[in-house]
Design an enzyme around this catalytic site. Structure first.
Site, PDB file in Angstrom:
ATOM      1  N   SER A   1       0.668  -1.067   0.054  1.00 16.25           N
ATOM      2  CA  SER A   1       0.101  -0.061  -0.469  1.00 16.25           C
ATOM      3  C   SER A   1       0.925   1.028  -0.246  1.00 16.25           C
ATOM      4  O   SER A   1       1.715   1.363   0.946  1.00 16.25           O
ATOM      5  CB  SER A   1      -0.984  -0.456   1.572  1.00 16.25           C
TER       6      SER A   1
ATOM      7  N   TYR B   1      -2.001  -0.349  10.160  1.00 13.82           N
ATOM      8  CA  TYR B   1      -1.994  -1.593   8.432  1.00 13.82           C
ATOM      9  C   TYR B   1      -0.631  -0.761   8.561  1.00 13.82           C
ATOM     10  O   TYR B   1      -0.625  -1.610   7.545  1.00 13.82           O
ATOM     11  CB  TYR B   1      -3.342  -0.850   8.000  1.00 13.82           C
TER      12      TYR B   1
END
Length: 253
Positions: A144, A157
């Site tokens: 990401s 995350y």
């Protein structure tokens, strides 16, 4: 966008294949001729992907597995080899995205994020490496853009995605002389079911949220999936240890 090479006779495992980038990746690889083992916790949606693949005359093995139980990772690889006789590509697409204030994050949410985003990819890679070496295959991890800058409300995350990129580079070094390729794709925000989790964030500070706003808009799912599929094939033979950002410039500055 690069195009996947011919995958006729080759086998790919794609996690997170029930929706979003995972589903699109499976479709791109099927169109390139691959046989597919598709994995997702959502059995109903996974079967929908499988039907679409069968309509393309693709041989498909559906594995409705909850990757938070990382003991299943070896089983996924074993069942794929039992069914198809080989593994040529592993695409770790599945992810958990739970934006929250750090002090509000439950132990269960912590364990789920760590298991799906980091432990499961590692254990799948560990199980697949002997087969990938045998067939000079590839690992593609989906990270990401959150792996790069610090981002409020995404501490764990972001940490798991940064770790996944570091795992990619470390494995690339460890297996430099073994013929396999290990790469990572870091997408920006996309219109996927995963991204819908941002709507659940309670009382965010808008000045912090604005720091990660995509000035050029969201990324197209198919653009990310096509890159993942490309990296899984021999067409990407020059890529090894690469971290490829597809984020409309979010990490540029």
């Amino acid at each position: 966008m690069p195009t996947p090479s011919n995958m006729n006779g080759k086998v790919a495992i794609v996690t997170g294949a029930a929706s979003g980038v995972g589903r699109a990746t499976a479709l791109f690889l099927a169109k390139a001729g691959a046989k597919l083992a598709i994995v997702d916790v959502n059995a109903e949606a996974l079967e929908s992907t499988a039907e679409e693949l069968r309509n393309l005359k693709t041989e498909v093995l559906t594995l409705p597995v909850d990757l938070s139980d990382t003991r299943q990772c070896q089983t996924i690889v074993d069942k794929t080899v039992d069914t198809f006789g080989r593994v040529d590509a592993l695409c770790n697409v599945a992810g958990v995205f739970l934006p929250t204030h750090t002090t509000d994050m439950s132990d269960d949410a912590v364990d789920l994020t760590l298991s799906v985003n980091l432990s499961a990819p590692f254990k799948l890679i560990r199980a697949a490496i002997p087969h990938l070496i045998e067939h000079q295959g590839a690992v593609v991890n989906v990270s990401s853009c959150s792996a790069h800058p610090g981002q409020a409300y995404l501490a764990l995350y972001s940490a798991t995605k940064a770790a996944l990129n570091q795992l990619t580079k470390s494995l690339a070094m460890e297996y430099m002389h073994k013929g396999i390729r290990v790469n990572s794709v870091s997408p920006g925000g996309m219109m996927t079911p995963l991204a819908a989790g941002m709507r659940n964030l309670q009382d965010p500070d808008p000045t912090l949220m604005g720091r990660i706003a995509p000035l050029r808009g969201l990324v197209e799912v198919d653009d990310v999936a096509e890159m993942v599929a490309f990296l899984a094939t021999d067409a990407a033979k020059g890529y090894h240890g690469a971290i490829i950002n597809i984020d409309n410039g979010i990490t540029a500055g």
